[in-house]
Design a protein around this motif. Sequence first.
Motif, PDB file in Angstrom:
ATOM      1  N   ASP A 114       0.832  -1.203   0.000  1.00  0.00           N
ATOM      2  CA  ASP A 114       0.000   0.000   0.000  1.00  0.00           C
ATOM      3  C   ASP A 114       0.869   1.255   0.000  1.00  0.00           C
ATOM      4  N   VAL A 115       0.374   2.301  -0.632  1.00  0.00           N
ATOM      5  CA  VAL A 115       0.988   3.625  -0.538  1.00  0.00           C
ATOM      6  C   VAL A 115       0.179   4.405   0.486  1.00  0.00           C
ATOM      7  N   ILE A 116       0.830   4.800   1.586  1.00  0.00           N
ATOM      8  CA  ILE A 116       0.104   5.435   2.681  1.00  0.00           C
ATOM      9  C   ILE A 116       0.816   6.693   3.153  1.00  0.00           C
ATOM     10  N   ASP A 117       0.074   7.510   3.872  1.00  0.00           N
ATOM     11  CA  ASP A 117       0.592   8.733   4.490  1.00  0.00           C
ATOM     12  C   ASP A 117       0.319   8.652   5.980  1.00  0.00           C
ATOM     13  N   MET A 118       1.403   8.611   6.781  1.00  0.00           N
ATOM     14  CA  MET A 118       1.271   8.564   8.231  1.00  0.00           C
ATOM     15  C   MET A 118       1.641   9.891   8.889  1.00  0.00           C
ATOM     16  N   GLY A 119       1.752  10.930   8.099  1.00  0.00           N
ATOM     17  CA  GLY A 119       2.143  12.217   8.656  1.00  0.00           C
ATOM     18  C   GLY A 119       3.626  12.456   8.472  1.00  0.00           C
ATOM     19  N   GLU A 120       4.434  11.886   9.362  1.00  0.00           N
ATOM     20  CA  GLU A 120       5.875  12.042   9.263  1.00  0.00           C
ATOM     21  C   GLU A 120       6.455  11.180   8.149  1.00  0.00           C
ATOM     22  N   ALA A 121       5.850  10.046   7.871  1.00  0.00           N
ATOM     23  CA  ALA A 121       6.361   9.114   6.865  1.00  0.00           C
ATOM     24  C   ALA A 121       5.290   8.845   5.817  1.00  0.00           C
ATOM     25  N   GLY A 174       4.913   6.722   2.024  1.00  0.00           N
ATOM     26  CA  GLY A 174       5.562   5.851   1.058  1.00  0.00           C
ATOM     27  C   GLY A 174       4.866   4.516   0.945  1.00  0.00           C
ATOM     28  N   VAL A 175       5.613   3.508   0.493  1.00  0.00           N
ATOM     29  CA  VAL A 175       5.081   2.168   0.265  1.00  0.00           C
ATOM     30  C   VAL A 175       5.356   1.295   1.490  1.00  0.00           C
ATOM     31  N   VAL A 176       4.332   0.603   1.962  1.00  0.00           N
ATOM     32  CA  VAL A 176       4.491  -0.302   3.101  1.00  0.00           C
ATOM     33  C   VAL A 176       5.264  -1.536   2.643  1.00  0.00           C
ATOM     34  N   GLU A 177       6.427  -1.768   3.227  1.00  0.00           N
ATOM     35  CA  GLU A 177       7.236  -2.932   2.878  1.00  0.00           C
ATOM     36  C   GLU A 177       7.045  -4.088   3.850  1.00  0.00           C
ATOM     37  N   LYS A 178       6.726  -3.767   5.103  1.00  0.00           N
ATOM     38  CA  LYS A 178       6.577  -4.827   6.086  1.00  0.00           C
ATOM     39  C   LYS A 178       5.733  -4.324   7.245  1.00  0.00           C
ATOM     40  N   VAL A 179       4.820  -5.157   7.715  1.00  0.00           N
ATOM     41  CA  VAL A 179       4.025  -4.858   8.896  1.00  0.00           C
ATOM     42  C   VAL A 179       4.395  -5.881   9.951  1.00  0.00           C
ATOM     43  N   GLY A 180       5.145  -5.457  10.964  1.00  0.00           N
ATOM     44  CA  GLY A 180       5.581  -6.362  12.009  1.00  0.00           C
ATOM     45  C   GLY A 180       4.665  -6.329  13.210  1.00  0.00           C
ATOM     46  N   VAL A 181       5.015  -7.129  14.199  1.00  0.00           N
ATOM     47  CA  VAL A 181       4.227  -7.159  15.425  1.00  0.00           C
ATOM     48  C   VAL A 181       4.288  -5.813  16.131  1.00  0.00           C
ATOM     49  N   ILE A 237       6.566  -3.007  14.714  1.00  0.00           N
ATOM     50  CA  ILE A 237       7.076  -1.966  13.832  1.00  0.00           C
ATOM     51  C   ILE A 237       6.500  -2.140  12.430  1.00  0.00           C
ATOM     52  N   THR A 238       6.153  -1.006  11.800  1.00  0.00           N
ATOM     53  CA  THR A 238       5.763  -0.993  10.399  1.00  0.00           C
ATOM     54  C   THR A 238       6.856  -0.280   9.604  1.00  0.00           C
ATOM     55  N   GLN A 239       7.288  -0.885   8.494  1.00  0.00           N
ATOM     56  CA  GLN A 239       8.367  -0.321   7.682  1.00  0.00           C
ATOM     57  C   GLN A 239       7.786   0.302   6.422  1.00  0.00           C
ATOM     58  N   ILE A 240       8.192   1.555   6.161  1.00  0.00           N
ATOM     59  CA  ILE A 240       7.683   2.307   5.018  1.00  0.00           C
ATOM     60  C   ILE A 240       8.864   2.857   4.216  1.00  0.00           C
ATOM     61  N   ARG A 241       8.837   2.657   2.909  1.00  0.00           N
ATOM     62  CA  ARG A 241       9.882   3.164   2.025  1.00  0.00           C
ATOM     63  C   ARG A 241       9.339   4.387   1.285  1.00  0.00           C
ATOM     64  N   ASP A 242       9.986   5.559   1.481  1.00  0.00           N
ATOM     65  CA  ASP A 242       9.478   6.763   0.833  1.00  0.00           C
ATOM     66  C   ASP A 242      10.029   6.885  -0.587  1.00  0.00           C
ATOM     67  N   LEU A 258      14.062   4.183   4.274  1.00  0.00           N
ATOM     68  CA  LEU A 258      13.205   3.207   4.943  1.00  0.00           C
ATOM     69  C   LEU A 258      12.873   3.713   6.340  1.00  0.00           C
ATOM     70  N   TRP A 259      11.587   3.947   6.585  1.00  0.00           N
ATOM     71  CA  TRP A 259      11.127   4.469   7.869  1.00  0.00           C
ATOM     72  C   TRP A 259      10.621   3.313   8.732  1.00  0.00           C
ATOM     73  N   PHE A 260      11.044   3.314  10.002  1.00  0.00           N
ATOM     74  CA  PHE A 260      10.553   2.338  10.971  1.00  0.00           C
ATOM     75  C   PHE A 260       9.616   3.067  11.934  1.00  0.00           C
ATOM     76  N   VAL A 261       8.342   2.726  11.870  1.00  0.00           N
ATOM     77  CA  VAL A 261       7.323   3.428  12.655  1.00  0.00           C
ATOM     78  C   VAL A 261       6.723   2.462  13.665  1.00  0.00           C
ATOM     79  N   ARG A 262       6.761   2.841  14.944  1.00  0.00           N
ATOM     80  CA  ARG A 262       6.123   2.023  15.975  1.00  0.00           C
ATOM     81  C   ARG A 262       4.615   2.051  15.786  1.00  0.00           C
ATOM     82  N   ASN A 263       4.008   0.860  15.806  1.00  0.00           N
ATOM     83  CA  ASN A 263       2.565   0.771  15.566  1.00  0.00           C
ATOM     84  C   ASN A 263       1.761   1.577  16.577  1.00  0.00           C
TER      85      ASN A 263
END
Length: 308
Positions: free
Chosen positions: A150-157, A159-166, A168-173, A178-183
């Motif tokens: 998915d291409v998403i906008d989380m405010g600070e990050a 880009g494209v969601v590369e991985k959804v972890g337990v 951390i969510t990883q987003i590539r702009d 590569l942004w690591f965002v705490r869920n």
Amino acid sequence: MAEFWTSFTTALAPFDVPITIVFYILGAFVFRWILLKLIDRSVKQIVSGVKKKRGVTDTQALSVRSPLAAVRTVQRTRTIGSVLTNIVNVVVVVILVVMIIAKIDPGILASLSILSAAVGAGLGFGAQRIVGDVLNGLFMVMEDQLGVGDVIDMGEATGVVEKVGVRITQIRDVEGTLWFVRNGEIQRVGSFSQGWNRIVFDLAVPYETSRAHVERVMLQAAKELTEDPDWMDYFIGTPEMWGMESISSDAVVLRLTIRVRPGTRWEVERELRARTQDALKSAEINLPSLKAIVLDGADGQPTAGGTA
């Protein structure tokens, strides 16, 4: 024979704990491998089934040719598979560590429980944050707020969601970062990959130019793009001319919109700009200087005659 096995087991008695630990580790790896294979196989079967049903070979083609529900099924399946994989890894490691500790010294677990109760108050805040991250990540996946690809906008990050972890969510702009965002820190998610996108194309033209003539040129260029066999699958609906968005002494800003399939907005918008430029040149319509452009309309909001 009985004496042999008795002597054999007696000889191995000093190594009982190390051997048991090795078997625990091997068993954990085998158990983890089986679970990951089951998850991976299930995900591939669902994805392959959707692609086969729609007559495509890759997910990118699926996003263009298939109904939106099929695309979301693929993306959501892959995301859930990623989350389940992370959960399996964490659970297997935790169980393995507990079993090894219990084998080394069963009394250690009792001591650890007492120790954990003693330091629980101090670690409570951190644990709450971790639990919050995990729960928020699970709810985002279950509620289909986002998915891998998915291409998403989380405010600070963004880009494209590369991985959804337990946790951390990883987003590539767009620049490759590569942004690591705490869920647990995700307060809002703007998705460009669900439902549909809208191209909002604003064009500033000289004040003296016939507004009706420019609108006809813009609308014709957009219609030709939607009728092009190479591009027609990207569109949902027909182009809409919303009209004048703002006005100044030097220029007026006209707005045209088109609904497109999710995730295709940017490439379609670039092609639309290029075709509009060619159409304006053919119609001998000159655009004002950039310094004269005033874009003070309500961005993203429809004017009279438009639909939200």
